[in-house]
Design a protein around this motif. Sequence first.
Motif, PDB file in Angstrom:
ATOM      1  N   GLY A 101       0.544  -1.552  -0.201  1.00  0.00           N
ATOM      2  CA  GLY A 101       0.241  -0.029   0.125  1.00  0.00           C
ATOM      3  C   GLY A 101       0.839   1.450   0.640  1.00  0.00           C
ATOM      4  O   GLY A 101       2.138   1.155  -0.093  1.00  0.00           O
ATOM      5  N   THR A 102       0.356   2.404  -0.146  1.00  0.00           N
ATOM      6  CA  THR A 102       0.852   3.709  -0.087  1.00  0.00           C
ATOM      7  C   THR A 102       1.610   4.039   1.221  1.00  0.00           C
ATOM      8  O   THR A 102       0.743   3.746   2.462  1.00  0.00           O
ATOM      9  CB  THR A 102      -0.677   4.913  -0.345  1.00  0.00           C
ATOM     10  OG1 THR A 102      -1.094   4.870  -1.897  1.00  0.00           O
ATOM     11  CG2 THR A 102       1.003   6.085  -0.178  1.00  0.00           C
ATOM     12  N   LEU A 103       2.360   4.367   0.934  1.00  0.00           N
ATOM     13  CA  LEU A 103       3.475   4.102   2.636  1.00  0.00           C
ATOM     14  C   LEU A 103       4.095   5.802   2.450  1.00  0.00           C
ATOM     15  O   LEU A 103       4.627   6.362   1.953  1.00  0.00           O
ATOM     16  CB  LEU A 103       4.457   3.365   2.761  1.00  0.00           C
ATOM     17  CG  LEU A 103       5.249   3.578   4.212  1.00  0.00           C
ATOM     18  CD1 LEU A 103       4.914   2.874   5.443  1.00  0.00           C
ATOM     19  CD2 LEU A 103       6.816   2.402   3.156  1.00  0.00           C
ATOM     20  N   GLN A 104       3.679   5.980   4.187  1.00  0.00           N
ATOM     21  CA  GLN A 104       3.880   7.868   4.619  1.00  0.00           C
ATOM     22  C   GLN A 104       5.302   7.077   5.362  1.00  0.00           C
ATOM     23  O   GLN A 104       5.856   6.397   5.852  1.00  0.00           O
ATOM     24  CB  GLN A 104       3.006   7.763   5.544  1.00  0.00           C
ATOM     25  CG  GLN A 104       1.502   8.348   5.032  1.00  0.00           C
ATOM     26  CD  GLN A 104       0.835   9.016   5.914  1.00  0.00           C
ATOM     27  OE1 GLN A 104       0.668   8.742   7.268  1.00  0.00           O
ATOM     28  NE2 GLN A 104      -0.499   9.503   5.678  1.00  0.00           N
ATOM     29  N   ARG A 105       6.073   8.229   5.325  1.00  0.00           N
ATOM     30  CA  ARG A 105       7.251   8.083   6.098  1.00  0.00           C
ATOM     31  C   ARG A 105       7.855   8.152   6.806  1.00  0.00           C
ATOM     32  O   ARG A 105       8.729   7.471   7.693  1.00  0.00           O
ATOM     33  CB  ARG A 105       8.558   9.433   5.277  1.00  0.00           C
ATOM     34  CG  ARG A 105       8.621   9.397   3.972  1.00  0.00           C
ATOM     35  CD  ARG A 105       9.975  10.914   3.460  1.00  0.00           C
ATOM     36  NE  ARG A 105       8.398  12.060   3.443  1.00  0.00           N
ATOM     37  CZ  ARG A 105       8.662  13.270   3.545  1.00  0.00           C
ATOM     38  NH1 ARG A 105       9.938  13.962   3.768  1.00  0.00           N
ATOM     39  NH2 ARG A 105       8.242  13.961   3.447  1.00  0.00           N
ATOM     40  N   ASN A 106       6.903   8.148   7.952  1.00  0.00           N
ATOM     41  CA  ASN A 106       6.618   8.673   9.441  1.00  0.00           C
ATOM     42  C   ASN A 106       6.133   7.007  10.264  1.00  0.00           C
ATOM     43  O   ASN A 106       6.316   6.785  11.149  1.00  0.00           O
ATOM     44  CB  ASN A 106       6.034   9.209   9.967  1.00  0.00           C
ATOM     45  CG  ASN A 106       4.705   9.183   9.710  1.00  0.00           C
ATOM     46  OD1 ASN A 106       3.656   8.750   8.796  1.00  0.00           O
ATOM     47  ND2 ASN A 106       3.377  10.266  10.985  1.00  0.00           N
TER      48      ASN A 106
END
Length: 219
Positions: free
Chosen positions: A77-82
């Motif tokens: 899935g889409t991954l946020q840096r945090n």
Amino acid sequence: MDSDELKRNVDRALSNIARAADKQSSRVTLVAAVKTVPADVINAAVSYGVTDVGENRVQEFVAKRDGVQGAKWHFIGTLQRNKAKYLVGKVSLIQSVNCAALAAEIDRLAGLLGVTQDVLIEVNAAGEASKTGAPLCEADELIGYARTLKNVRVRGLMSVPPIGADASVYERLYRLYQEHAGKQFDVLSVGMSGDYEKAIECGSNMVRLGTAIFGRRKQ
């Protein structure tokens, strides 16, 4: 879904994949997309022949990881840096690296852990505003940058073509993959429940199937 239906779905998917792969004289990996699927159902799918599972949501991966046995984990899935810290060193493959900043953060975290994290570069094959991923015209630059990172190993490409896309979209992705293929750059992850046979026939060697295995699920 009962266990018999699940087994039939897994058997059908593996058979379809094998038939499509045989036409291309290739080997294709099935990644079962397990968003909203509980651990006991995932374990049943593994017992029926699934070897790799992919999660879309970080919080679900964290909740289910220890309850699933005998399968390699992918993040698809889409991954946020945090949230990368919850995945680095814990999944076999992060398939959704869509920008240099995310690649750099994964590299930093992997360095702290003393591991090498395998990743795929996500490509937005048709430039859809609703999807993440590097546009085709920028993919070479992102691939090149990620390959300079010491603690990241770029294994290939991932993409989600538009619904109903014709073969030319898949063929463009395959050409991009072929331009970089070699050594450990060996994965082209394209194809989901509605298009996986077409994707394989156009060169994909990894497909991500959810509905075809687990049926329609609540989002």
